[in-house]
Design a protein around this motif. Structure first.
Motif, PDB file in Angstrom:
ATOM      1  N   SER A 246       0.887  -1.220  -0.120  1.00  0.00           N
ATOM      2  CA  SER A 246       0.027  -0.075  -0.031  1.00  0.00           C
ATOM      3  C   SER A 246       0.769   1.314  -0.211  1.00  0.00           C
ATOM      4  N   SER A 247       0.589   2.507  -0.281  1.00  0.00           N
ATOM      5  CA  SER A 247       1.194   3.520  -0.591  1.00  0.00           C
ATOM      6  C   SER A 247       0.239   4.624   0.237  1.00  0.00           C
ATOM      7  N   SER A 248       0.824   5.476   1.030  1.00  0.00           N
ATOM      8  CA  SER A 248       0.155   6.439   1.587  1.00  0.00           C
ATOM      9  C   SER A 248       0.184   7.842   0.697  1.00  0.00           C
ATOM     10  N   SER A 249       1.059   7.846  -0.342  1.00  0.00           N
ATOM     11  CA  SER A 249       1.143   8.971  -1.030  1.00  0.00           C
ATOM     12  C   SER A 249      -0.155   8.997  -2.081  1.00  0.00           C
ATOM     13  N   GLY A 250      -0.073  10.365  -2.929  1.00  0.00           N
ATOM     14  CA  GLY A 250      -1.274  10.264  -3.727  1.00  0.00           C
ATOM     15  C   GLY A 250      -1.439   9.365  -4.895  1.00  0.00           C
ATOM     16  N   GLY A 251      -0.165   9.025  -5.278  1.00  0.00           N
ATOM     17  CA  GLY A 251      -0.337   7.902  -6.753  1.00  0.00           C
ATOM     18  C   GLY A 251      -0.482   6.496  -6.341  1.00  0.00           C
ATOM     19  N   GLN A 252      -0.493   5.611  -7.495  1.00  0.00           N
ATOM     20  CA  GLN A 252      -0.528   4.437  -7.184  1.00  0.00           C
ATOM     21  C   GLN A 252       0.605   3.832  -6.979  1.00  0.00           C
ATOM     22  N   THR A 253       0.580   2.589  -6.581  1.00  0.00           N
ATOM     23  CA  THR A 253       1.787   1.767  -6.373  1.00  0.00           C
ATOM     24  C   THR A 253       1.727   0.436  -7.082  1.00  0.00           C
ATOM     25  N   THR A 254       2.801   0.103  -7.857  1.00  0.00           N
ATOM     26  CA  THR A 254       2.684  -1.079  -8.364  1.00  0.00           C
ATOM     27  C   THR A 254       3.538  -2.080  -7.970  1.00  0.00           C
ATOM     28  N   THR A 255       3.489  -3.390  -8.037  1.00  0.00           N
ATOM     29  CA  THR A 255       4.132  -4.369  -7.274  1.00  0.00           C
ATOM     30  C   THR A 255       4.620  -5.144  -8.976  1.00  0.00           C
TER      31      THR A 255
ATOM     32  N   GLU B  19       8.103 -10.212  -7.381  1.00  0.00           N
ATOM     33  CA  GLU B  19       9.006  -9.437  -6.704  1.00  0.00           C
ATOM     34  C   GLU B  19       8.177  -9.334  -5.185  1.00  0.00           C
ATOM     35  N   PHE B  20       9.015  -8.615  -4.291  1.00  0.00           N
ATOM     36  CA  PHE B  20       8.472  -8.736  -2.998  1.00  0.00           C
ATOM     37  C   PHE B  20       7.762  -7.282  -2.622  1.00  0.00           C
ATOM     38  N   PRO B  21       6.463  -7.371  -2.256  1.00  0.00           N
ATOM     39  CA  PRO B  21       5.700  -5.847  -2.200  1.00  0.00           C
ATOM     40  C   PRO B  21       6.451  -5.222  -0.947  1.00  0.00           C
ATOM     41  N   GLN B  22       6.282  -3.845  -0.937  1.00  0.00           N
ATOM     42  CA  GLN B  22       6.651  -3.140   0.079  1.00  0.00           C
ATOM     43  C   GLN B  22       6.700  -3.404   1.541  1.00  0.00           C
ATOM     44  N   GLY B  23       7.659  -3.445   2.379  1.00  0.00           N
ATOM     45  CA  GLY B  23       7.341  -3.757   3.694  1.00  0.00           C
ATOM     46  C   GLY B  23       7.202  -5.205   4.061  1.00  0.00           C
ATOM     47  N   SER B  24       7.387  -6.111   3.158  1.00  0.00           N
ATOM     48  CA  SER B  24       7.328  -7.422   3.249  1.00  0.00           C
ATOM     49  C   SER B  24       8.878  -7.906   3.716  1.00  0.00           C
TER      50      SER B  24
ATOM     51  N   GLN C  45      14.589  -3.021  -3.826  1.00  0.00           N
ATOM     52  CA  GLN C  45      14.956  -3.853  -3.142  1.00  0.00           C
ATOM     53  C   GLN C  45      16.167  -4.862  -3.477  1.00  0.00           C
ATOM     54  N   LEU C  46      17.227  -4.730  -2.837  1.00  0.00           N
ATOM     55  CA  LEU C  46      18.458  -5.362  -3.116  1.00  0.00           C
ATOM     56  C   LEU C  46      18.535  -6.894  -2.739  1.00  0.00           C
TER      57      LEU C  46
ATOM     58  N   VAL D 223      11.913  -3.918  -7.990  1.00  0.00           N
ATOM     59  CA  VAL D 223      11.180  -2.820  -7.862  1.00  0.00           C
ATOM     60  C   VAL D 223       9.981  -2.866  -7.206  1.00  0.00           C
ATOM     61  N   LEU D 224       9.905  -2.345  -5.742  1.00  0.00           N
ATOM     62  CA  LEU D 224       8.628  -2.346  -4.931  1.00  0.00           C
ATOM     63  C   LEU D 224       7.785  -1.268  -5.069  1.00  0.00           C
ATOM     64  N   GLN D 225       8.112  -0.208  -5.759  1.00  0.00           N
ATOM     65  CA  GLN D 225       7.090   0.807  -5.934  1.00  0.00           C
ATOM     66  C   GLN D 225       7.760   1.645  -6.865  1.00  0.00           C
ATOM     67  N   GLN D 226       6.747   2.134  -7.907  1.00  0.00           N
ATOM     68  CA  GLN D 226       7.221   2.977  -9.070  1.00  0.00           C
ATOM     69  C   GLN D 226       5.973   3.691  -9.428  1.00  0.00           C
ATOM     70  N   PRO D 227       6.291   4.988 -10.161  1.00  0.00           N
ATOM     71  CA  PRO D 227       5.326   5.924 -10.667  1.00  0.00           C
ATOM     72  C   PRO D 227       4.085   4.837 -11.287  1.00  0.00           C
ATOM     73  N   ALA D 228       2.760   5.166 -11.304  1.00  0.00           N
ATOM     74  CA  ALA D 228       1.866   4.489 -11.869  1.00  0.00           C
ATOM     75  C   ALA D 228       0.672   5.353 -11.795  1.00  0.00           C
ATOM     76  N   ASN D 229       0.715   6.616 -12.027  1.00  0.00           N
ATOM     77  CA  ASN D 229      -0.488   7.377 -12.240  1.00  0.00           C
ATOM     78  C   ASN D 229      -1.130   7.492 -13.136  1.00  0.00           C
TER      79      ASN D 229
END
Length: 169
Positions: A53-62, A66-71, A98-99, A111-117
Motif C-alpha cells: 500500500s502507499s500513503s502517497s497520492g499516487g498508485q503503487t505497482t508491484t 517481486e516482494f511488495p513494500q514492507g514485506s 530492494q536488493l 522494484v517495490l514501488q514505481q510511479p503508476a499514475n
C-alpha cells in the motif's frame, strides 16, 4: 463568392470531423497496475498473497514475482539477504527498490514501488527499470547512469539504491 462558400463548408466539415474523432486509449495490463486511483491502493502479485500500500497520492505497482513494500523475503534461498531502500519521492510518484545479495554481491534488484499514475508513467518504468537494474548488477554499486527520457525515475531509483547500499551490512 464560390471560393468563400467552399472554404467555409470545408472548414465546417473539418471541424466536425475533428470534434467527432475518438482516440483509442490502449488498455493497461492488469499485472502492471493496481486498483483504483484513491490515496491508498493495493495490488498483489501472482506468486505472493501479500499486498502493498502507499500513503502517497499516487498508485503503487508491484512487479510480479517481486516482494511488495514492507514485506520480509520469506522464501529467500540460504545465504541471500534482502535490503529495502528508502522510498524516493519523485515528481511523478514514489520509487523504491530492494536488493537481494548473496556473499556481498548483488544478485537481484526488485522494484517495490514505481510511479503508476498514468499509462505514460508505466511505459517509462517498463523501459527504464530493466536498464537500471542491468547497470546495477554490472556495476555492483550506486554509480550508474540515468536512463535518457526517464530522468526523474532514474534519480529516484538511484536514490533508493544508494540508501539500500548504505543499509547493508
Amino acid at each position: 463568392m464560390r471560393r468563400v462558400i467552399l472554404a467555409v463548408t470545408g472548414t465546417i466539415a473539418g471541424l466536425v470531423a475533428l470534434l467527432s474523432f475518438k482516440s483509442h486509449v490502449p488498455s493497461v495490463p492488469a499485472a502492471a497496475t493496481s486498483g483504483g486511483s484513491g490515496g491508498s491502493s493495493s495490488s498483489s502479485s501472482s506468486s505472493s498473497s501479500s499486498s502493498s500500500s502507499s500513503s502517497s497520492g499516487g498508485q503503487t505497482t508491484t512487479v510480479p514475482g517481486e516482494f511488495p513494500q514492507g514485506s520480509v523475503a520469506k522464501s529467500l534461498p540460504a545465504g541471500e539477504t534482502a535490503v529495502d531502500g528508502n522510498v524516493a519521492n519523485t515528481a511523478y510518484g514514489p520509487v523504491q527498490i530492494q536488493l537481494i545479495e548473496q556473499n556481498s554481491k548483488i544478485v537481484k534488484v526488485a522494484v517495490l514501488q514505481q510511479p503508476a499514475n498514468t499509462l505514460h508513467d508505466i511505459q517509462i518504468g517498463a523501459m527504464a527499470f530493466p536498464q537500471l537494474i542491468s547497470e546495477t548488477l554490472t556495476a555492483q554499486n550506486g554509480k550508474i547512469d540515468a536512463v535518457s527520457g526517464a530522468s526523474y525515475t532514474s534519480a529516484g531509483y538511484i536514490q533508493s539504491l544508494q540508501s539500500a547500499l548504505d543499509k547493508r551490512v
